[in-house]
Motif scaffolding. Structure first.
Motif, mmCIF file in Angstrom:
data_model
loop_
_atom_site.group_PDB
_atom_site.id
_atom_site.type_symbol
_atom_site.label_atom_id
_atom_site.label_comp_id
_atom_site.label_asym_id
_atom_site.label_seq_id
_atom_site.Cartn_x
_atom_site.Cartn_y
_atom_site.Cartn_z
ATOM 1 N N LEU A 37 6.837 7.448 -9.846
ATOM 2 C CA LEU A 37 6.891 6.208 -9.072
ATOM 3 C C LEU A 37 6.438 5.021 -9.917
ATOM 4 O O LEU A 37 7.074 3.959 -9.908
ATOM 5 N N ALA A 38 5.351 5.190 -10.662
ATOM 6 C CA ALA A 38 4.850 4.103 -11.515
ATOM 7 C C ALA A 38 5.859 3.750 -12.595
ATOM 8 O O ALA A 38 6.092 2.571 -12.886
ATOM 9 N N ALA A 39 6.482 4.772 -13.174
ATOM 10 C CA ALA A 39 7.491 4.520 -14.206
ATOM 11 C C ALA A 39 8.681 3.767 -13.627
ATOM 12 O O ALA A 39 9.280 2.914 -14.301
ATOM 13 N N GLY A 40 9.044 4.077 -12.377
ATOM 14 C CA GLY A 40 10.147 3.369 -11.738
ATOM 15 C C GLY A 40 9.847 1.898 -11.549
ATOM 16 O O GLY A 40 10.714 1.045 -11.742
ATOM 17 N N VAL A 41 8.604 1.585 -11.177
ATOM 18 C CA VAL A 41 8.211 0.178 -11.007
ATOM 19 C C VAL A 41 8.284 -0.559 -12.346
ATOM 20 O O VAL A 41 8.877 -1.633 -12.455
ATOM 21 N N VAL A 42 7.677 0.025 -13.368
ATOM 22 C CA VAL A 42 7.659 -0.630 -14.688
ATOM 23 C C VAL A 42 9.074 -0.779 -15.234
ATOM 24 O O VAL A 42 9.415 -1.805 -15.819
ATOM 25 N N SER A 43 9.920 0.228 -15.023
ATOM 26 C CA SER A 43 11.299 0.166 -15.492
ATOM 27 C C SER A 43 12.051 -0.993 -14.841
ATOM 28 O O SER A 43 12.840 -1.686 -15.490
ATOM 29 N N HIS A 174 3.021 1.941 -1.715
ATOM 30 C CA HIS A 174 4.024 1.769 -0.660
ATOM 31 C C HIS A 174 5.113 2.825 -0.779
ATOM 32 O O HIS A 174 5.515 3.437 0.222
ATOM 33 N N TRP A 175 5.589 3.045 -1.980
ATOM 34 C CA TRP A 175 6.625 4.058 -2.185
ATOM 35 C C TRP A 175 6.108 5.460 -1.901
ATOM 36 O O TRP A 175 6.828 6.305 -1.374
ATOM 37 N N ASN A 190 12.880 -3.221 -1.869
ATOM 38 C CA ASN A 190 11.817 -2.305 -1.481
ATOM 39 C C ASN A 190 10.455 -2.773 -1.982
ATOM 40 O O ASN A 190 9.528 -1.979 -2.107
ATOM 41 N N LEU A 191 10.314 -4.071 -2.281
ATOM 42 C CA LEU A 191 9.042 -4.608 -2.731
ATOM 43 C C LEU A 191 8.206 -5.028 -1.528
ATOM 44 O O LEU A 191 8.663 -5.828 -0.709
ATOM 45 N N PRO A 192 6.977 -4.532 -1.413
ATOM 46 C CA PRO A 192 6.101 -5.030 -0.359
ATOM 47 C C PRO A 192 5.883 -6.533 -0.543
ATOM 48 O O PRO A 192 5.846 -7.029 -1.670
ATOM 49 N N TRP A 193 5.697 -7.244 0.561
ATOM 50 C CA TRP A 193 5.554 -8.699 0.478
ATOM 51 C C TRP A 193 4.409 -9.106 -0.430
ATOM 52 O O TRP A 193 4.550 -10.025 -1.246
ATOM 53 N N ALA A 194 3.271 -8.431 -0.324
ATOM 54 C CA ALA A 194 2.116 -8.800 -1.143
ATOM 55 C C ALA A 194 2.414 -8.625 -2.632
ATOM 56 O O ALA A 194 2.017 -9.455 -3.464
ATOM 57 N N ALA A 195 3.126 -7.548 -2.988
ATOM 58 C CA ALA A 195 3.469 -7.308 -4.393
ATOM 59 C C ALA A 195 4.434 -8.374 -4.897
ATOM 60 O O ALA A 195 4.291 -8.882 -6.015
ATOM 61 N N GLU A 196 5.422 -8.717 -4.083
ATOM 62 C CA GLU A 196 6.370 -9.751 -4.495
ATOM 63 C C GLU A 196 5.668 -11.089 -4.680
ATOM 64 O O GLU A 196 5.972 -11.843 -5.601
ATOM 65 N N ALA A 197 4.686 -11.377 -3.812
ATOM 66 C CA ALA A 197 3.931 -12.627 -3.942
ATOM 67 C C ALA A 197 3.125 -12.656 -5.234
ATOM 68 O O ALA A 197 2.968 -13.718 -5.857
ATOM 69 N N LEU A 198 2.622 -11.513 -5.657
ATOM 70 C CA LEU A 198 1.871 -11.442 -6.909
ATOM 71 C C LEU A 198 2.783 -11.554 -8.129
ATOM 72 O O LEU A 198 2.413 -12.138 -9.149
ATOM 73 N N LEU A 199 3.977 -10.980 -8.029
ATOM 74 C CA LEU A 199 4.876 -10.931 -9.183
ATOM 75 C C LEU A 199 5.690 -12.203 -9.380
ATOM 76 O O LEU A 199 5.987 -12.585 -10.522
#
Length: 215
Positions: A37-43, A174-175, A190-199
């Motif tokens: 899951l972490a690798a998918g996010v970074v990718s 979340h995933w 599939n990005l949680p709102w809080a994560a999208e706000a940070l990114l």
């Protein structure tokens, strides 16, 4: 212009122990799933190494090498689309006689504090004459949050902006909790709102432009 990753990053952006705490797991039975899951996010954030069009963030995290190819030298600055840039490894080109040449590093300067970073001729210097042909110039550079570390010695998570690290952990959690509903191929939805706000504040202008016509 072409842009490809030459040397992939090594190591984990977020230590496994931190990811376990984020998903509230205290055993090793699901380590492989958590790492996947972490690798998918970074990718998704960094892309697949085939250019800016696949890099949603416009930045890369752990140290890695990239090659930028150009058809001709610019009037002044060579722009490096992926950042943050650590160092220029080499600038090679084919001269008018068809011979391969490498420019001495003392003849140019890296302006790494700009976004995007730029390479400009040193004082009193100018770019040489290259052969009139496609992809005759190759700029190899190292990028990532690394300070002065080498590619085989990736930094700890503290080198990567905390907002990016926190967003990665939020998405992984979340995933992990919603594994049946997550489609990694459609990650942007599939990005949680809080994560999208940070990114979002960390995205570069070039990445926004490259993704401006995406659904």
């Amino acid at each position: 212009m072409g842009l490809v990753r030459v040397t992939p990053p090594q190591g984990d952006v977020i230590p496994l122990e931190e990811l376990r705490r984020q998903v509230r797991v205290d055993h090793a039975d699901e380590d492989d799933d958590i790492r996947t899951l972490a690798a998918g996010v970074v990718s998704f954030l960094e892309g697949d190494g085939t250019g800016l069009e696949s890099c949603w963030l416009g930045r890369v995290l752990l140290p890695q090498s990239w090659a930028l190819t150009l058809d001709a030298f610019p009037a002044r600055a060579i722009m490096l689309p992926i950042g943050p840039v650590i160092a220029v490894e080499s600038i090679t080109y084919i001269d008018a006689d068809g011979d391969a040449q490498e420019i001495d590093s003392e003849k140019y300067r890296l302006l790494a504090d700009r976004l995007p970073a730029e390479i400009v001729p040193a004082f009193g210097e100018s770019w040489p004459l290259a052969r009139e042909e496609e992809a005759v110039i190759t700029v190899t550079f190292r990028a990532g949050y690394a300070g002065g570390q080498e590619l085989d010695s990736p930094p700890g998570p503290s080198a990567v902006p905390k907002s990016i690290c926190q967003a990665i952990k939020l998405i992984v959690a979340h995933w992990y909790a919603n594994r049946e509903t997550v489609n990694i191929g459609n990650i942007v939805n599939n990005l949680p709102w809080a994560a999208e706000a940070l990114l979002t504040p960390q995205r570069t202008a070039l990445s926004r432009l490259a993704w401006s016509d995406r659904p």
